[in-house]
Design an enzyme around this catalytic site. Structure first.
Site, PDB file in Angstrom:
ATOM      1  N   ASP A  60       0.820  -1.213   0.000  1.00 49.25           N
ATOM      2  CA  ASP A  60       0.000   0.000   0.000  1.00 49.25           C
ATOM      3  C   ASP A  60       0.856   1.266   0.000  1.00 49.25           C
ATOM      4  O   ASP A  60       2.077   1.216   0.163  1.00 49.25           O
ATOM      5  CB  ASP A  60      -0.991   0.001   1.180  1.00 49.25           C
ATOM      6  CG  ASP A  60      -0.377  -0.493   2.486  1.00 49.25           C
ATOM      7  OD1 ASP A  60       0.867  -0.535   2.582  1.00 49.25           O
ATOM      8  OD2 ASP A  60      -1.129  -0.842   3.406  1.00 49.25           O
TER       9      ASP A  60
ATOM     10  N   ASN B  63      -8.227  -3.020  14.114  1.00 43.56           N
ATOM     11  CA  ASN B  63      -9.600  -3.311  13.672  1.00 43.56           C
ATOM     12  C   ASN B  63      -9.646  -4.511  12.730  1.00 43.56           C
ATOM     13  O   ASN B  63     -10.666  -4.760  12.098  1.00 43.56           O
ATOM     14  CB  ASN B  63     -10.219  -2.071  12.998  1.00 43.56           C
ATOM     15  CG  ASN B  63      -9.481  -1.673  11.726  1.00 43.56           C
ATOM     16  OD1 ASN B  63      -8.484  -2.292  11.350  1.00 43.56           O
ATOM     17  ND2 ASN B  63      -9.974  -0.650  11.054  1.00 43.56           N
TER      18      ASN B  63
ATOM     19  N   HIS C 236      -7.693  -4.922  10.003  1.00 38.87           N
ATOM     20  CA  HIS C 236      -7.353  -4.664   8.596  1.00 38.87           C
ATOM     21  C   HIS C 236      -6.038  -5.328   8.199  1.00 38.87           C
ATOM     22  O   HIS C 236      -5.162  -5.560   9.036  1.00 38.87           O
ATOM     23  CB  HIS C 236      -7.358  -3.161   8.266  1.00 38.87           C
ATOM     24  CG  HIS C 236      -6.211  -2.366   8.797  1.00 38.87           C
ATOM     25  ND1 HIS C 236      -6.385  -1.169   9.471  1.00 38.87           N
ATOM     26  CD2 HIS C 236      -4.871  -2.543   8.757  1.00 38.87           C
ATOM     27  CE1 HIS C 236      -5.208  -0.673   9.796  1.00 38.87           C
ATOM     28  NE2 HIS C 236      -4.267  -1.496   9.380  1.00 38.87           N
TER      29      HIS C 236
ATOM     30  N   GLU D 206      -9.984  -2.402   4.979  1.00 37.88           N
ATOM     31  CA  GLU D 206     -10.644  -2.144   6.248  1.00 37.88           C
ATOM     32  C   GLU D 206     -11.856  -3.071   6.414  1.00 37.88           C
ATOM     33  O   GLU D 206     -12.282  -3.723   5.449  1.00 37.88           O
ATOM     34  CB  GLU D 206     -11.111  -0.684   6.290  1.00 37.88           C
ATOM     35  CG  GLU D 206      -9.984   0.339   6.145  1.00 37.88           C
ATOM     36  CD  GLU D 206      -9.148   0.501   7.430  1.00 37.88           C
ATOM     37  OE1 GLU D 206      -9.207  -0.363   8.312  1.00 37.88           O
ATOM     38  OE2 GLU D 206      -8.446   1.526   7.526  1.00 37.88           O
TER      39      GLU D 206
HETATM   40  C1  F6R Z   1       1.124  -1.220   6.054  1.00 36.12           C
HETATM   41  C2  F6R Z   1       0.023  -2.155   6.266  1.00 36.12           C
HETATM   42  C3  F6R Z   1      -0.873  -1.985   7.450  1.00 36.12           C
HETATM   43  C4  F6R Z   1      -0.145  -2.276   8.764  1.00 36.12           C
HETATM   44  C5  F6R Z   1      -1.069  -2.176   9.962  1.00 36.12           C
HETATM   45  C6  F6R Z   1      -0.311  -2.386  11.268  1.00 36.12           C
HETATM   46  O1  F6R Z   1       1.812  -1.517   4.871  1.00 36.12           O
HETATM   47  O2  F6R Z   1      -0.160  -3.039   5.481  1.00 36.12           O
HETATM   48  O3  F6R Z   1      -1.984  -2.816   7.327  1.00 36.12           O
HETATM   49  O4  F6R Z   1       0.391  -3.566   8.693  1.00 36.12           O
HETATM   50  O5  F6R Z   1      -1.712  -0.945   9.990  1.00 36.12           O
HETATM   51  O6  F6R Z   1       0.601  -1.339  11.446  1.00 36.12           O
HETATM   52  P1  F6R Z   1       1.693  -1.378  12.609  1.00 36.12           P
HETATM   53  O7  F6R Z   1       2.657  -2.472  12.263  1.00 36.12           O
HETATM   54  O8  F6R Z   1       2.348  -0.029  12.569  1.00 36.12           O
HETATM   55  O9  F6R Z   1       0.982  -1.656  13.883  1.00 36.12           O
END
Ligand code: F6R
Length: 246
Positions: A71, A140, A142, A147
């Site tokens: 992403d 959540n 995701h 989401e």
């Molecule tokens: C980012 C991604 C997101 C993160 C998620 C957890 O490339 O794919 O889904 O993996 O938001 O983020 P952290 O590791 O910062 O808790």
């Protein structure tokens, strides 16, 4: 329905990072031109640090590898210090021998986001698919920027991150108002098409999402639970992240 997700609980974040990086090392040694699927965020940072160490100390080679990122924020240039391109350069790409033209991160400044998503999917197809996706997990549920409510058949597309995600990500921005309101993300299907998936989760704040992903119903309400349908998916967890598993 019983989950097909393999679960591995390790003592701490560094043991998890070594295990996750080890899966990539094993893949690259078996298949030097492997197609890597990569994530950003706090969780993968120690994983990339271990990959860099393996490159430096043990000769792990990335010269023939291709890498796709999950992403990117829409509107941020790759030079912006909160862009995911910037993160990848800083934590991995600048420290290993991967060639820049083999690293694919959505262009956050694209004039045509839909075309950017189609091109991303086409590039993955052209290299024969992703061998191993590294995923983090949102509180959540995701995965990437898919989401709750994301269509299980979704492909790469433009999305609006949930308020909870924007709030979590705002910790990295000097001014929370600067957090982009749109992002480009690989879809749930784009992820499920990968031959192997490893999801890494660390800390008690991920425990509820981990439990819902593994032991909850397979449902778009918790996008990570859709991984239950994958044939080769492993969750690497520290004890805190695993604490709500029965
Ligand atoms: C980012 C991604 C997101 C993160 C998620 C957890 O490339 O794919 O889904 O993996 O938001 O983020 P952290 O590791 O910062 O808790």
């Amino acid at each position: 329905m019983s989950s097909r997700i393999d679960v591995c609980v390790l003592d701490d974040a560094s043991a998890v990072a070594v295990a996750a990086a080890g899966l990539f090392a094993e893949l690259l040694r078996r298949r030097p031109d492997a197609v890597l699927g990569l994530a950003t965020g706090s969780t993968p940072e120690p994983v990339y640090a271990e990959m860099v160490r393996l490159h430096r100390d043990e000769g792990l080679g990335f010269a023939r590898a291709r890498a796709f990122n999950l992403d990117e924020y829409l509107g941020l240039d790759g030079d912006h210090d909160q862009s995911y391109r910037f993160f990848m350069q800083k934590h991995l790409f600048d420290h290993v021998d991967i060639f820049p033209w083999n690293t694919f991160v959505f262009d956050g400044k694209t004039a045509d986001p839909e075309q950017e998503c189609l091109a991303f999917e086409a590039k993955i197809r052209a290299v024969g698919g992703v061998d191993l996706w590294l995923l983090g997990l949102g509180t959540n549920g995701h995965i990437a920027f898919n989401e709750p409510g994301s269509d299980p058949t979704s492909r790469s597309r433009v999305v609006t991150p949930d308020a909870e995600t924007a709030e979590a990500n705002s910790r990295h921005f000097a001014d929370p108002a600067e957090v982009p309101t749109e992002a480009l993300t690989a879809g749930v299907s784009t992820i499920l098409d990968g031959r192997q998936i490893v999801l890494v989760a660390l800390g008690a704040h991920k425990a509820d999402a981990v439990a819902r992903a593994i032991e909850g119903n397979r449902s778009p309400d918790c996008p990570a639970s859709l991984l239950q349908g994958h044939a080769d998916c492993t969750f690497l967890l520290d004890r805190a992240a695993a604490s709500q598993l029965s």
